[in-house]
Scaffold this motif. Sequence first.
Motif, short mmCIF file in Angstrom:
data_model
loop_
_atom_site.label_atom_id
_atom_site.label_comp_id
_atom_site.label_asym_id
_atom_site.label_seq_id
_atom_site.Cartn_x
_atom_site.Cartn_y
_atom_site.Cartn_z
N GLY A 172 -15.46 -1.43 -19.20
CA GLY A 172 -16.81 -0.97 -19.46
C GLY A 172 -17.79 -1.23 -18.34
O GLY A 172 -18.97 -0.88 -18.46
N CYS A 173 -17.34 -1.81 -17.23
CA CYS A 173 -18.28 -2.09 -16.15
C CYS A 173 -18.74 -0.83 -15.44
O CYS A 173 -19.80 -0.81 -14.80
CB CYS A 173 -17.68 -3.08 -15.15
N PHE A 174 -17.94 0.26 -15.55
CA PHE A 174 -18.29 1.54 -14.93
C PHE A 174 -17.58 2.64 -15.72
O PHE A 174 -16.41 2.90 -15.51
CB PHE A 174 -17.84 1.55 -13.47
N MET A 175 -18.31 3.26 -16.65
CA MET A 175 -17.74 4.29 -17.52
C MET A 175 -18.49 5.60 -17.31
O MET A 175 -19.66 5.72 -17.68
CB MET A 175 -17.85 3.87 -18.99
N PHE A 176 -17.82 6.57 -16.71
CA PHE A 176 -18.41 7.90 -16.49
C PHE A 176 -17.88 8.80 -17.59
O PHE A 176 -16.69 9.14 -17.61
CB PHE A 176 -18.03 8.42 -15.11
N MET A 177 -18.77 9.20 -18.53
CA MET A 177 -18.31 9.83 -19.77
C MET A 177 -18.91 11.22 -19.98
O MET A 177 -20.04 11.49 -19.55
CB MET A 177 -18.69 8.94 -20.96
N ARG A 178 -18.15 12.05 -20.66
CA ARG A 178 -18.60 13.40 -21.00
C ARG A 178 -19.38 13.34 -22.32
O ARG A 178 -18.86 12.89 -23.35
CB ARG A 178 -17.40 14.33 -21.13
N MET A 179 -20.62 13.79 -22.31
CA MET A 179 -21.47 13.68 -23.48
C MET A 179 -20.94 14.48 -24.68
O MET A 179 -21.07 14.07 -25.82
CB MET A 179 -22.89 14.12 -23.14
N SER A 180 -20.33 15.63 -24.43
CA SER A 180 -19.81 16.43 -25.53
C SER A 180 -18.70 15.71 -26.28
O SER A 180 -18.52 15.90 -27.49
CB SER A 180 -19.32 17.79 -25.03
N VAL A 181 -17.94 14.86 -25.58
CA VAL A 181 -16.90 14.07 -26.23
C VAL A 181 -17.53 12.96 -27.07
O VAL A 181 -17.08 12.67 -28.19
CB VAL A 181 -15.92 13.49 -25.18
N LEU A 182 -18.58 12.34 -26.56
CA LEU A 182 -19.27 11.31 -27.33
C LEU A 182 -19.88 11.88 -28.60
O LEU A 182 -20.00 11.17 -29.61
CB LEU A 182 -20.35 10.64 -26.48
N GLU A 183 -20.27 13.14 -28.57
CA GLU A 183 -20.77 13.78 -29.78
C GLU A 183 -19.70 13.81 -30.87
O GLU A 183 -20.00 13.76 -32.06
CB GLU A 183 -21.24 15.21 -29.47
N LYS A 184 -18.44 13.87 -30.45
CA LYS A 184 -17.33 13.92 -31.41
C LYS A 184 -16.94 12.53 -31.93
O LYS A 184 -16.65 12.36 -33.11
CB LYS A 184 -16.10 14.56 -30.76
N VAL A 185 -16.91 11.55 -31.04
CA VAL A 185 -16.34 10.24 -31.40
C VAL A 185 -17.39 9.17 -31.66
O VAL A 185 -17.07 8.09 -32.18
CB VAL A 185 -15.37 9.74 -30.31
N GLY A 186 -18.65 9.45 -31.31
CA GLY A 186 -19.70 8.46 -31.47
C GLY A 186 -19.85 7.60 -30.22
O GLY A 186 -19.12 7.74 -29.24
N THR A 187 -20.82 6.71 -30.27
CA THR A 187 -21.12 5.86 -29.12
C THR A 187 -20.54 4.46 -29.36
O THR A 187 -19.58 4.30 -30.11
CB THR A 187 -22.64 5.82 -28.89
N PHE A 188 -21.09 3.43 -28.73
CA PHE A 188 -20.56 2.08 -28.88
C PHE A 188 -20.71 1.59 -30.32
O PHE A 188 -21.74 1.80 -30.96
CB PHE A 188 -21.29 1.11 -27.94
N ASP A 189 -19.69 0.93 -30.81
CA ASP A 189 -19.71 0.31 -32.13
C ASP A 189 -20.53 -0.98 -32.01
O ASP A 189 -20.12 -1.93 -31.33
CB ASP A 189 -18.28 0.00 -32.57
N GLU A 190 -21.67 -1.02 -32.67
CA GLU A 190 -22.60 -2.14 -32.51
C GLU A 190 -22.21 -3.38 -33.29
O GLU A 190 -22.92 -4.39 -33.25
CB GLU A 190 -24.02 -1.68 -32.85
N ARG A 191 -21.07 -3.34 -33.96
CA ARG A 191 -20.57 -4.57 -34.59
C ARG A 191 -20.09 -5.57 -33.53
O ARG A 191 -20.02 -6.76 -33.80
CB ARG A 191 -19.43 -4.25 -35.56
N TYR A 192 -19.76 -5.07 -32.35
CA TYR A 192 -19.42 -5.96 -31.24
C TYR A 192 -20.71 -6.32 -30.52
O TYR A 192 -21.38 -5.44 -29.98
CB TYR A 192 -18.49 -5.26 -30.25
#
Length: 272
Positions: A172-192
């Motif tokens: 997670g120190c350098f994550m280059f992500m596609r926003m359309s994929v995050l729309e499908k799977v969600g963002t960081f789980d805030e329980r961590y």
Amino acid sequence: MVTASIVTFHTPVQELRRILNCAVNSPIDRILVIDHSGNSTLLPVVEEYPRTDYIPHDNKGYGSGHNVALEYARTLGADYHLVLNPDIYWKGNVVGRLRDYMDSDPDVGLVMPKILYPDGRIQHLCKKLPTPFDLLGRRFVPLKSFQKKHDYEYELQWTGYDRLMEVPSLSGCFMFMRMSVLEKVGTFDERYFMYAEDMDLCRRIGDVSKTMFFPDATVVHEYDKGSYKSKKLLKLHIASVIKYFNKWGWIFDSGRNKRNKNLLGILKTSNQ
């Protein structure tokens, strides 16, 4: 559009300046600094830089801070979002190369460049999906010879880190992500609160797209291994690992077994 976020917590001013200098000299359209420090000490620093927003935020964890930025990136209509640790820096057109690679392959949801220590050594941040022993056992087994042998396999050191490869767990120190994929799977789980949130998100991204290691772009990471030095951080690390396995499975995890088997099959076949 490319956006980026940096979560700060009493970050040294020179460290923040270094990462912001890298970011503003890259093809990043908006840089979001989410400050968990509880004061405005870093605000004057951020205000020196163009295309950069300062957002104070209650410290609810690393993932929570980046989720604030990801929601902002969504409202801006970003195509890609880059999650950065403040202790990262680089030279050259790293972000442009990663963006061009993502443009060339719409099946990729996440890409991580080669990560180096300041002295030039490779940080082995490409990993299999972990078993409980991978995350807990190797930490507390004192035999260095055993740890070295284990890490050689778990961290895929035998690949040489010199080829493009699909990897199920990236840092997670350098994550280059596609926003359309995050729309499908969600963002960081805030329980961590801290630790394992990157592994969790990378795994979810990998369920619907490719998560790739891209060695033709290189950044430097002043990796501190804080949980090896602080009892407080160690407790947070252990708590996050427990939450991860409670979510995905301790012993029985068919998704882990399938992904790791496919990974090793592909990599070892290409290594022959």
